[in-house]
Write a protein that holds these residues in place. Structure first.
Motif, PDB file in Angstrom:
ATOM      1  N   UNK A 238     -43.642   7.981  17.174  1.00 50.98           N
ATOM      2  CA  UNK A 238     -42.761   8.425  16.096  1.00 50.98           C
ATOM      3  C   UNK A 238     -43.085   9.846  15.671  1.00 50.98           C
ATOM      4  N   UNK A 239     -44.381  10.145  15.612  1.00 51.54           N
ATOM      5  CA  UNK A 239     -44.807  11.481  15.183  1.00 51.54           C
ATOM      6  C   UNK A 239     -44.304  12.549  16.161  1.00 51.54           C
ATOM      7  N   UNK A 240     -44.458  12.288  17.466  1.00 52.38           N
ATOM      8  CA  UNK A 240     -43.961  13.242  18.466  1.00 52.38           C
ATOM      9  C   UNK A 240     -42.461  13.446  18.312  1.00 52.38           C
ATOM     10  N   UNK A 241     -41.754  12.322  18.140  1.00 50.84           N
ATOM     11  CA  UNK A 241     -40.297  12.436  18.041  1.00 50.84           C
ATOM     12  C   UNK A 241     -39.901  13.230  16.799  1.00 50.84           C
ATOM     13  N   UNK A 242     -40.620  12.971  15.705  1.00 47.63           N
ATOM     14  CA  UNK A 242     -40.309  13.693  14.470  1.00 47.63           C
ATOM     15  C   UNK A 242     -40.528  15.185  14.652  1.00 47.63           C
ATOM     16  N   UNK A 243     -41.646  15.537  15.310  1.00 48.28           N
ATOM     17  CA  UNK A 243     -41.928  16.954  15.537  1.00 48.28           C
ATOM     18  C   UNK A 243     -40.815  17.581  16.370  1.00 48.28           C
ATOM     19  N   UNK A 244     -40.389  16.852  17.409  1.00 46.35           N
ATOM     20  CA  UNK A 244     -39.322  17.395  18.266  1.00 46.35           C
ATOM     21  C   UNK A 244     -38.044  17.579  17.458  1.00 46.35           C
ATOM     22  N   UNK A 245     -37.739  16.577  16.618  1.00 48.04           N
ATOM     23  CA  UNK A 245     -36.518  16.685  15.803  1.00 48.04           C
ATOM     24  C   UNK A 245     -36.621  17.885  14.871  1.00 48.04           C
ATOM     25  N   UNK A 246     -37.777  18.046  14.214  1.00 46.04           N
ATOM     26  CA  UNK A 246     -37.911  19.156  13.262  1.00 46.04           C
ATOM     27  C   UNK A 246     -37.818  20.494  13.992  1.00 46.04           C
ATOM     28  N   UNK A 247     -38.526  20.576  15.130  1.00 43.69           N
ATOM     29  CA  UNK A 247     -38.558  21.854  15.858  1.00 43.69           C
ATOM     30  C   UNK A 247     -37.187  22.214  16.429  1.00 43.69           C
ATOM     31  N   UNK A 248     -36.426  21.212  16.872  1.00 48.51           N
ATOM     32  CA  UNK A 248     -35.134  21.508  17.492  1.00 48.51           C
ATOM     33  C   UNK A 248     -33.968  21.456  16.511  1.00 48.51           C
ATOM     34  N   UNK A 249     -33.888  20.369  15.752  1.00 50.20           N
ATOM     35  CA  UNK A 249     -32.679  20.159  14.941  1.00 50.20           C
ATOM     36  C   UNK A 249     -32.583  21.147  13.788  1.00 50.20           C
TER      37      UNK A 249
END
Lengths: 454, 278
Positions: A238-249
């Motif tokens: 979940x943490x990785x996905x959240x980071x990806x969402x924050x960095x991209x979205x």
């Protein structure tokens, strides 16, 4: 005279008017009271529902934060642990020879009947003679592994006695916590009567205590040893996905919103884009999962079950939310601020980035948090890209296989040992809620800081 | 009756002023407009406005609400560009440069023509930052001390320095309404414009703050060419040397203020000044 008459009729008319107004006033007050009552009722209802939810989650989840733990003095009896001394590197062995000898030694360790050590320790403490089957029913399936790795790390323990904490099996924990009906007849109980009695005895003697379940946060999911199953893998996923969402979205969403709102010409194409973005926000999340499976996995050949793919899918899902909210925030900036900047000779870019954007920052941050929190709690799209696979390791990078917290909740919810995993599910929900709370707290902190500065 | 008496007083004041500033017709023309029409989509908001704005004097545009005076003011620094569907025809010159020349950079234009708006609109930043912003983006200050100097002198010119010198680094939005408007004037001055446009600068202020701003405007005309839109005839009479009366999108009459107020040529002007329309 006429003047007085007129005054009288005048005052009469005004009295009549006043009566009419008073009548309408009471009607208006009633309407107000009804509206107020409805509002309060709605709030009370909402609070009651949220309260029930939280009470449910916490009352069910809290017990699983404390788990029955056996405190035993384990003797690494040389008669049971029949292995030679561990090979030492550099003692006349070539590296290849050492490697082979070490592997042999580890193979020998794997054949040791570690459960016998546990059985011995239980006999010592309770005087009850038990066999390997009883041990498996009593302690978690990976207890033998815990002993083995302890010994492997420190071969000098041979012949020594050390205190160790071992988890009671899931069924044993159920029995001790009462999550299984104690009055059920023998044939419907998961554990034999002897094991149940032994558990009660050990619990009474404080050999078994309810300890804080740290392993819930440090272990990964486990099917063979349910008592030691943990959330670490799902948490990291979940943490990785959240980071990806924050960095991209966030950058893509905010940049698109700024362009569409401030720079793009108003024409058919931008209208079409706007309609599409609004529609995307309403697309069911599972559709984004399908898209992810088709595009990221089938076409781009990104690994299945990877947080990278999950993060990309959730980014697509979050983008419309962030774009719409950012545009609304930009729209809400008062024209006088824009005029002030333009009137001074600021270029459009300067106006947007030096004046408009700083003012809208708090709203954008709020939108981002709502979007990310939504993404964090999303399950459906992840199922379609294989993130519901059973993964027994903590992902070291976003390209490793992983699962996510909400998916873990879903998986545990479906576990056949309902009595044990019902509480586990709630515990996972608590962790998920905790993560969201932390996220929100950070957002509120940043927002108040930015607002104060502004 | 009061109105007429007031008019008499104003006329006297203005004669004094006229004696001081000599005749307006001798002055250089700073902004000149010819046949300016403005359209919002299909609707025409302004019809063939031609007027000359004299250097270092206050020119006021008066007229009832919706008469086009603000629209016209915003043509001069091309603030109408920002309005979707607005179209301007005709010619506006600033010191002989065509304002609507496609090769003219609107950013440069706005550094030459400052603007003060109806509602005080300081940036939500400190007093210092508010004033330093314009010089910063235009690169007018080479060093921190240059910038400090510009800030202080702009505040002094706007008569605000004494009041805010101890809170230069507090938010500009925390000042009173009148102070905020003077801050906006200081902010406009800081860029060193030739012309300052003021769009009803006192309409959101109380009478005392209004009086302070009017006094300030009177001082500023020593150094700046000022165009002010106002719905208060008294204000126009008090601060301006030249007045233009707009009605229904047309420039009805323009001339030296005392002439407009004492001896208007057109009946509409007279009616407005007498309070019969508007």
């Amino acid at each position: 005279m006429t003047d007085i008459n007129m005054q009288q009729t005048g005052s009469e008319a005004s009295r009549k008017r006043l009566e009419i107004i008073r009548a309408s006033l009471s009607r208006r007050h009633r309407a107000e009271a009804i509206f107020k009552g409805l509002g309060i009722a709605a709030i009370v209802l909402a609070l009651a529902l949220v309260g029930t939810l939280f009470w449910q989650v916490f009352s069910k989840g809290t017990p699983s934060l404390f788990q029955s733990t056996l405190h035993l003095d384990i003797t690494f009896d040389p008669e049971v642990v029949e292995v030679g001394p561990a090979p030492e590197a550099g003692s006349g062995l070539s590296p290849a020879e050492y490697e082979e000898a070490y592997l042999d030694w580890r193979r020998a360790l794997a054949l040791v009947n570690w459960n016998e050590l546990i059985a011995n320790a239980i006999r010592d403490v309770s005087g009850t003679e038990i066999d390997g089957g009883d041990v498996r029913a009593l302690v978690d399936n990976n207890a033998g592994l815990v002993l083995r790795s302890r010994f492997q790390d420190n071969p000098d323990l041979l012949g020594q006695t050390v205190p160790m904490d071992l988890l009671v099996s899931a069924n044993g924990d159920n029995w001790l916590k009462g999550t299984i009906d104690r009055d059920l007849p023998d044939e419907r109980q998961q554990l034999s009567a002897d094991t149940r009695n032994l558990l009660d005895e050990l619990r009474a003697d404080d050999v078994i205590t309810m300890d804080f379940a740290w392993h819930l946060f440090t272990n990964v999911d486990s099917r063979t040893a349910p008592a030691s199953a943990g959330l670490a893998g799902a948490f990291m996923g979940s943490l990785y996905m959240m980071l990806i969402v924050i960095v991209l979205a966030v950058p893509i969403g905010v940049a698109s919103a700024i362009y569409l709102e401030e720079f793009a010409p108003q024409n058919r194409i931008t209208d079409l884009i706007e309609v599409n973005i609004n529609n995307l926000a309403a697309v069911p999340s599972i559709v984004f999962g399908l898209l992810g499976a088709a595009v990221f996995i089938n076409y781009f050949h990104l690994p299945i079950s990877a947080p990278l793919v999950g993060g990309l899918v959730l980014t697509l899902m979050t983008l419309p939310t962030i774009i719409i909210a950012t545009r609304a925030a930009l729209k809400a900036v008062s024209p006088s601020l824009r005029q002030a900047a333009l009137g001074l000779g600021a270029s459009k870019t300067q106006m947007v980035f030096q004046h408009v954007l700083p003012v809208t920052f708090p709203s954008i941050l709020t939108a981002t948090i709502i979007g990310v929190a939504q993404a964090l709690g999303e399950t459906a799209p992840l199922l379609l890209i294989g993130m519901n696979a059973f993964v027994a390791s903590v992902p070291a990078s976003p390209l490793d296989q992983a699962t996510a917290l909400p998916v873990q909740v879903y998986l545990w919810q479906g576990n056949e040992n309902r009595n044990f995993f019902e509480a586990r599910t709630s515990a996972a929900i608590i962790v998920l809620l905790g993560l969201m709370l932390v996220l929100n707290a950070i957002a509120i902190f940043l927002r108040t800081r930015l607002e104060r500065r502004g | 009756m009061d109105m007429i008496a007031g008019r008499g007083n104003m006329a006297e004041q203005n004669t004094d002023k006229a004696a001081k500033v000599d005749t307006l017709s001798d002055r250089r023309v700073r902004v000149s407009t010819r046949d300016v029409c403005v359209f919002y989509g299909e609707k025409q908001a302004l019809y063939d406005v031609s007027i000359d704005v004299p250097d270092r004097a206050v020119t006021s545009f008066i007229g009832p609400s919706g008469c086009g005076k603000s629209t016209f003011l915003r043509c001069i620094n091309r603030m109408n560009d920002t309005i979707e569907g607005a179209r301007v025809t005709g010619k506006i010159d600033l010191d002989g440069d065509d304002v609507y020349d496609p090769s003219l950079d609107v950013v440069e234009l706005r550094s030459r023509i400052g603007m003060v708006f109806q509602k005080p609109n300081p940036f939500p930043k400190s007093v210092y930052e508010n004033i330093a912003y314009g010089p910063k983006i235009h690169g007018l200050a080479n060093s921190k001390s240059d910038l400090d100097e510009i800030v202080v002198s702009s505040l002094r010119k706007a008569g605000l320095f004494e009041e805010v010198k101890d809170r230069l680094h507090e938010p500009g939005t925390g000042l009173s309404g009148g102070q905020q408007q003077r801050l906006c004037i200081a902010r406009a001055i800081a860029v060193g414009p030739e012309v300052i446009l003021m769009d009803e600068p006192c309409s959101a202020l109380d009478p005392i703050a209004t009086a302070v701003i009017e006094e300030l405007i009177d001082e500023l005309r020593e150094n700046f060419t000022i165009v002010i839109v106002t719905h208060s005839m008294q204000q126009a009479a008090r601060v301006s040397q030249k007045t233009a009366f707009f009605h229904l999108g047309k420039l009805i009459e323009e001339g030296p203020t005392e002439q407009i107020f004492t001896n208007p040529v057109h009946k509409q002007t007279q009616d407005y000044i007498m309070g019969r329309i508007g």
